[in-house]
Design an enzyme around this catalytic site. Structure first.
Site, PDB file in Angstrom:
ATOM      1  CE1 TYR A 154      -3.069   3.014   0.569  1.00  0.00           C
ATOM      2  CE2 TYR A 154      -3.651   2.098   2.709  1.00  0.00           C
ATOM      3  CZ  TYR A 154      -3.837   3.048   1.740  1.00  0.00           C
ATOM      4  OH  TYR A 154      -4.776   4.035   1.905  1.00  0.00           O
ATOM      5  CE  LYS A 195      -5.973   2.467  -1.707  1.00  0.00           C
ATOM      6  NZ  LYS A 195      -6.438   2.939  -0.383  1.00  0.00           N
TER       7      LYS A 195
END
Length: 313
Positions: free
Chosen positions: A140, A168
């Site tokens: 992330y 992400k």
């Protein structure tokens, strides 16, 4: 779900808000309504304990119980991803173990916060996390919150790990995104999702697997339709829908102040629509008074988007 199966995970993964009462306790009834709302709206997966879920504001015991609660409510209908970001390796792995026991498909982890870490630190951290997690790990990239970005060279190295499923990216840097897409083509099964909903249509057109969009808590059908239009390369439809994306972004998300301002507007809107509480977690303040009146005004402008979702559910 193994890494090979993760390559089929595509679409809108909603980063679920965490409904709470004034005392900071989880609102289970509100969570149940929210889960039903997003699933009926057509989201392709649910991500708990991310930035939109205010995970950093929750005590460890609550994070574990929320993981289990959402699993019970979803009951296998869509894939579940659990945020395990923490400053402690042991606590991150513990969250991953709870998620695995609860039937989640994968975990999501940003860099540990407080200290600014070097890229070598990050490589060691995510390698050990992937080694210790019973579930595949999504990186992330969230530099605005953790003070450090996962450099492309670091991602390229970590993408070779058999238990790292993808990334992400919430950097909002399109040059960086294009580099991630180049890296993903070198690593079979490595998935790239984008965080900012303002960029989701464009990024999916360019090959991203989907978006992790906070607005899908409120308008799940709309964001699912945006993904579907981009996935089928319907540029005209994406261009038209982008106008609404930007209207939401520049109005509803700009009412509250500070870095969490977008979330204040989002939670207040969910409360106004009767989905769940608009209560922010300590130390954040919730919208009230004139700010709530402005939320109502904006929702009236967006009523057709709300009705679209309700009619299609």
């Amino acid at each position: 779900m193994n890494i090979a199966e993760h390559s089929s995970l595509k679409g809108i993964i909603v980063p679920l808000v965490t409904p709470a009462d004034a005392g900071g306790n989880i609102d289970e009834a509100g969570t149940a309504r929210l889960v039903e709302h997003v699933i009926k709206g057509g989201v392709h997966g649910i991500f708990v304990l991310g930035s939109t879920g205010e995970a950093h504001c929750l005590p460890a015991r609550t994070r574990h119980s929320f993981i289990r609660m959402v699993s019970r409510l979803v009951d296998g209908r869509v894939p579940l991803l659990a945020g395990i970001t923490d400053t402690s390796h042991e606590d991150s792995v513990s969250l991953a173990e709870t998620a695995a026991d609860a039937g989640y498909s994968s975990t999501v982890a940003a860099a540990p916060y407080y200290y600014s870490h070097t890229q070598d630190d990050l490589k060691r951290w995510f390698t050990s996390l992937a080694d210790g997690s019973p579930l595949p790990v999504f990186l992330y990239n969230m530099p605005s919150c953790v003070k450090v970005s996962l450099e492309a060279r670091t991602v390229d190295i970590l993408a070779s790990h058999p238990n790292i499923a993808g990334i992400k990216d919430s950097s909002a840097n399109m040059t960086y995104f294009q580099t991630l897409m180049h890296i993903a083509r070198k690593h079979q099964g490595f998935s790239v999702f984008v965080g900012p909903e303002e960029l989701t249509g464009e990024c999916v057109l360019m090959g991203a697997c989907g978006g992790v969009n906070g607005g899908a808590n409120l308008f799940p059908r709309f964001y699912a339709s945006l993904y579907e239009a981009a996935a089928r390369k319907d540029v005209d439809k994406v261009r038209e829908m982008q106008k609404t994306v930007m209207h939401i972004s520049t109005s509803l998300y700009s009412i509250g102040d500070g870095p969490a301002g977008y979330l204040k507007g989002l939670k207040a809107a969910l409360h106004e629509k009767g989905v769940c509480s608009g209560q922010m977690l300590h130390p954040f303040s919730s919208l009230e008074g004139k700010e709530l009146a402005e939320v109502r005004r904006i929702l009236a402008e967006l009523d057709s988007i709300w009705q679209y979702g309700s009619q299609q559910a």
